[in-house]
Motif scaffolding. Structure first.
Motif, PDB file in Angstrom:
ATOM      1  N   TYR A   1       0.970  -1.145  -0.102  1.00  0.00           N
ATOM      2  CA  TYR A   1       0.128  -0.043  -0.139  1.00  0.00           C
ATOM      3  C   TYR A   1       0.844   1.272  -0.045  1.00  0.00           C
ATOM      4  O   TYR A   1       1.755   1.372   1.001  1.00  0.00           O
ATOM      5  N   LEU A   2       0.772   2.187  -0.970  1.00  0.00           N
ATOM      6  CA  LEU A   2       1.499   3.254  -1.164  1.00  0.00           C
ATOM      7  C   LEU A   2       0.714   4.345  -0.872  1.00  0.00           C
ATOM      8  O   LEU A   2      -0.590   4.706  -1.579  1.00  0.00           O
ATOM      9  N   HIS A   3       0.807   5.312  -0.080  1.00  0.00           N
ATOM     10  CA  HIS A   3      -0.039   6.555   0.391  1.00  0.00           C
ATOM     11  C   HIS A   3       0.699   7.712  -0.420  1.00  0.00           C
ATOM     12  O   HIS A   3       1.663   8.067  -0.336  1.00  0.00           O
ATOM     13  N   PHE A   4      -0.407   8.192  -1.180  1.00  0.00           N
ATOM     14  CA  PHE A   4      -0.236   9.568  -2.227  1.00  0.00           C
ATOM     15  C   PHE A   4      -1.014  10.425  -1.735  1.00  0.00           C
ATOM     16  O   PHE A   4      -1.992  10.322  -1.398  1.00  0.00           O
ATOM     17  N   SER A   5      -0.401  11.771  -1.714  1.00  0.00           N
ATOM     18  CA  SER A   5      -0.924  12.912  -1.584  1.00  0.00           C
ATOM     19  C   SER A   5      -2.165  13.239  -2.256  1.00  0.00           C
ATOM     20  O   SER A   5      -1.936  12.916  -3.386  1.00  0.00           O
ATOM     21  N   VAL A   6      -3.370  13.824  -1.862  1.00  0.00           N
ATOM     22  CA  VAL A   6      -4.457  14.219  -2.974  1.00  0.00           C
ATOM     23  C   VAL A   6      -3.874  15.228  -3.660  1.00  0.00           C
ATOM     24  O   VAL A   6      -4.325  15.462  -5.047  1.00  0.00           O
ATOM     25  N   LYS A   7      -2.970  15.977  -3.318  1.00  0.00           N
ATOM     26  CA  LYS A   7      -2.198  17.370  -4.144  1.00  0.00           C
ATOM     27  C   LYS A   7      -1.636  16.385  -5.529  1.00  0.00           C
ATOM     28  O   LYS A   7      -1.778  17.016  -6.603  1.00  0.00           O
ATOM     29  N   PHE A   8      -1.190  15.333  -5.627  1.00  0.00           N
ATOM     30  CA  PHE A   8      -0.611  14.716  -6.779  1.00  0.00           C
ATOM     31  C   PHE A   8      -1.783  14.625  -7.855  1.00  0.00           C
ATOM     32  O   PHE A   8      -1.607  14.723  -9.203  1.00  0.00           O
ATOM     33  N   TYR A   9      -2.898  13.915  -7.114  1.00  0.00           N
ATOM     34  CA  TYR A   9      -4.039  13.978  -8.409  1.00  0.00           C
ATOM     35  C   TYR A   9      -4.650  15.079  -8.757  1.00  0.00           C
ATOM     36  O   TYR A   9      -5.101  15.575  -9.875  1.00  0.00           O
ATOM     37  N   LEU A  10      -4.725  16.285  -7.632  1.00  0.00           N
ATOM     38  CA  LEU A  10      -5.305  17.516  -8.053  1.00  0.00           C
ATOM     39  C   LEU A  10      -4.454  18.207  -9.279  1.00  0.00           C
ATOM     40  O   LEU A  10      -4.878  18.776 -10.070  1.00  0.00           O
ATOM     41  N   ILE A  11      -3.047  18.067  -9.293  1.00  0.00           N
ATOM     42  CA  ILE A  11      -2.076  18.680  -9.931  1.00  0.00           C
ATOM     43  C   ILE A  11      -2.471  17.769 -11.384  1.00  0.00           C
ATOM     44  O   ILE A  11      -2.327  18.607 -12.503  1.00  0.00           O
ATOM     45  N   ALA A  12      -2.579  16.659 -11.444  1.00  0.00           N
ATOM     46  CA  ALA A  12      -2.755  15.835 -12.462  1.00  0.00           C
ATOM     47  C   ALA A  12      -4.371  16.371 -13.255  1.00  0.00           C
ATOM     48  O   ALA A  12      -4.232  16.355 -14.409  1.00  0.00           O
ATOM     49  N   MET A  13      -5.108  16.671 -12.604  1.00  0.00           N
ATOM     50  CA  MET A  13      -6.270  17.004 -13.142  1.00  0.00           C
ATOM     51  C   MET A  13      -6.193  18.342 -13.779  1.00  0.00           C
ATOM     52  O   MET A  13      -6.833  18.502 -14.879  1.00  0.00           O
ATOM     53  N   PHE A  14      -5.701  19.309 -12.899  1.00  0.00           N
ATOM     54  CA  PHE A  14      -5.428  20.528 -13.620  1.00  0.00           C
ATOM     55  C   PHE A  14      -4.696  20.587 -14.858  1.00  0.00           C
ATOM     56  O   PHE A  14      -4.734  21.161 -15.849  1.00  0.00           O
TER      57      PHE A  14
ATOM     58  N   VAL B   1      -4.534  17.829 -16.869  1.00  0.00           N
ATOM     59  CA  VAL B   1      -5.376  17.313 -17.980  1.00  0.00           C
ATOM     60  C   VAL B   1      -6.315  18.272 -18.366  1.00  0.00           C
ATOM     61  O   VAL B   1      -6.665  18.641 -19.735  1.00  0.00           O
ATOM     62  N   ILE B   2      -6.899  19.169 -17.611  1.00  0.00           N
ATOM     63  CA  ILE B   2      -7.960  20.232 -18.212  1.00  0.00           C
ATOM     64  C   ILE B   2      -7.067  21.277 -18.744  1.00  0.00           C
ATOM     65  O   ILE B   2      -7.625  21.673 -19.927  1.00  0.00           O
ATOM     66  N   PHE B   3      -5.929  21.588 -18.466  1.00  0.00           N
ATOM     67  CA  PHE B   3      -5.473  22.793 -19.290  1.00  0.00           C
ATOM     68  C   PHE B   3      -4.829  22.046 -20.682  1.00  0.00           C
ATOM     69  O   PHE B   3      -4.630  22.721 -21.706  1.00  0.00           O
ATOM     70  N   ASP B   4      -4.327  20.889 -20.570  1.00  0.00           N
ATOM     71  CA  ASP B   4      -3.788  20.245 -21.791  1.00  0.00           C
ATOM     72  C   ASP B   4      -4.888  20.073 -22.842  1.00  0.00           C
ATOM     73  O   ASP B   4      -4.595  20.242 -24.059  1.00  0.00           O
ATOM     74  N   VAL B   5      -6.051  19.878 -22.425  1.00  0.00           N
ATOM     75  CA  VAL B   5      -7.170  19.420 -23.657  1.00  0.00           C
ATOM     76  C   VAL B   5      -7.424  20.855 -23.981  1.00  0.00           C
ATOM     77  O   VAL B   5      -7.783  20.791 -25.103  1.00  0.00           O
ATOM     78  N   GLU B   6      -7.496  21.725 -23.353  1.00  0.00           N
ATOM     79  CA  GLU B   6      -7.897  23.484 -23.749  1.00  0.00           C
ATOM     80  C   GLU B   6      -6.952  23.722 -24.553  1.00  0.00           C
ATOM     81  O   GLU B   6      -6.985  24.561 -25.429  1.00  0.00           O
TER      82      GLU B   6
ATOM     83  N   PHE C   1     -11.826  32.823 -25.191  1.00  0.00           N
ATOM     84  CA  PHE C   1     -11.458  31.546 -24.398  1.00  0.00           C
ATOM     85  C   PHE C   1      -9.848  31.495 -23.482  1.00  0.00           C
ATOM     86  O   PHE C   1      -9.916  31.241 -22.392  1.00  0.00           O
ATOM     87  N   ILE C   2      -9.126  32.262 -24.142  1.00  0.00           N
ATOM     88  CA  ILE C   2      -7.734  32.341 -23.570  1.00  0.00           C
ATOM     89  C   ILE C   2      -7.902  33.237 -22.068  1.00  0.00           C
ATOM     90  O   ILE C   2      -7.201  32.888 -21.171  1.00  0.00           O
ATOM     91  N   LEU C   3      -8.660  34.424 -22.362  1.00  0.00           N
ATOM     92  CA  LEU C   3      -8.842  35.173 -21.248  1.00  0.00           C
ATOM     93  C   LEU C   3      -9.480  34.191 -20.044  1.00  0.00           C
ATOM     94  O   LEU C   3      -9.184  34.154 -18.781  1.00  0.00           O
ATOM     95  N   PHE C   4     -10.702  33.295 -20.282  1.00  0.00           N
ATOM     96  CA  PHE C   4     -11.245  32.436 -19.379  1.00  0.00           C
ATOM     97  C   PHE C   4     -10.057  31.468 -18.871  1.00  0.00           C
ATOM     98  O   PHE C   4     -10.224  31.171 -17.766  1.00  0.00           O
ATOM     99  N   LEU C   5      -9.103  31.051 -19.462  1.00  0.00           N
ATOM    100  CA  LEU C   5      -8.249  30.195 -19.058  1.00  0.00           C
ATOM    101  C   LEU C   5      -7.361  31.051 -18.192  1.00  0.00           C
ATOM    102  O   LEU C   5      -6.994  30.373 -16.911  1.00  0.00           O
ATOM    103  N   LEU C   6      -7.048  32.223 -18.331  1.00  0.00           N
ATOM    104  CA  LEU C   6      -6.074  32.991 -17.452  1.00  0.00           C
ATOM    105  C   LEU C   6      -6.693  33.195 -16.221  1.00  0.00           C
ATOM    106  O   LEU C   6      -6.196  33.278 -15.121  1.00  0.00           O
ATOM    107  N   LEU C   7      -7.940  33.456 -16.221  1.00  0.00           N
ATOM    108  CA  LEU C   7      -9.006  33.893 -15.197  1.00  0.00           C
ATOM    109  C   LEU C   7      -9.042  32.634 -14.104  1.00  0.00           C
ATOM    110  O   LEU C   7      -8.793  32.655 -12.897  1.00  0.00           O
TER     111      LEU C   7
ATOM    112  N   LEU D   1      -2.536  25.428  -5.968  1.00  0.00           N
ATOM    113  CA  LEU D   1      -1.238  24.805  -6.429  1.00  0.00           C
ATOM    114  C   LEU D   1      -0.019  24.685  -5.608  1.00  0.00           C
ATOM    115  O   LEU D   1       0.935  24.155  -5.691  1.00  0.00           O
ATOM    116  N   ASN D   2      -0.363  25.191  -4.210  1.00  0.00           N
ATOM    117  CA  ASN D   2       0.784  25.114  -3.341  1.00  0.00           C
ATOM    118  C   ASN D   2       0.528  23.751  -2.776  1.00  0.00           C
ATOM    119  O   ASN D   2      -0.108  22.821  -2.462  1.00  0.00           O
TER     120      ASN D   2
END
Length: 126
Positions: A59-72, A74-79, A104-110, A121-122
């Motif tokens: 059993y390996l314990h990973f922080s939720v932050k790894f998954y959160l960064i991965a989701m961010f 994926v979202i920005f990569d698809v955009e 669209f780009i302004l929405f991404l930056l916001l 992201l901290n």
């Protein structure tokens, strides 16, 4: 009447495709089971068949932050893919497409500034 016949043939061709695709998948699974090799050994069903004996808990314990960064990511990569598709068709889209891409780009930056503001992201927990 002719239109109705064409719709029926289109549906039938779709169902034929699904049927033969599933039949082919089951055939390949059966053929690999029937023709595949079978071996029995002392360590066959243990993990790590390379001969390394597993030690400790797996059993390996990973922080939720790894998954959160991965989701961010994926979202920005698809955009970014949407922006690439827009850049390929920039001539056809004209000024309307340019202004839509700017919004669209302004929405991404916001959204990125919002993520920074809520400290999503901290890595350091407070």
């Amino acid at each position: 009447m002719l239109q109705n016949t064409l719709e029926i043939t289109e549906y039938l061709s779709f169902f034929y495709f699904i049927f033969f695709s599933l039949l082919f998948c089951f055939f390949m699974l059966f053929a690999s089971w029937f023709l595949g090799g079978r071996s029995l050994s002392r360590y066959k069903n243990t993990p790590f068949e390379s001969g390394i004996v597993p030690v400790g808990n797996t059993y390996l314990h990973f922080s939720v932050k790894f998954y959160l960064i991965a989701m961010f990511f994926v979202i920005f990569d698809v955009e970014a893919l949407y922006l690439y598709a827009w850049s390929v068709s920039i001539v056809e889209s004209g000024w309307t497409g340019f202004f839509e891409a700017t919004v669209f780009i302004l929405f991404l930056l916001l959204s990125l500034f919002y993520l920074i503001r809520i400290k999503a992201l901290n890595w350091i927990s407070s």
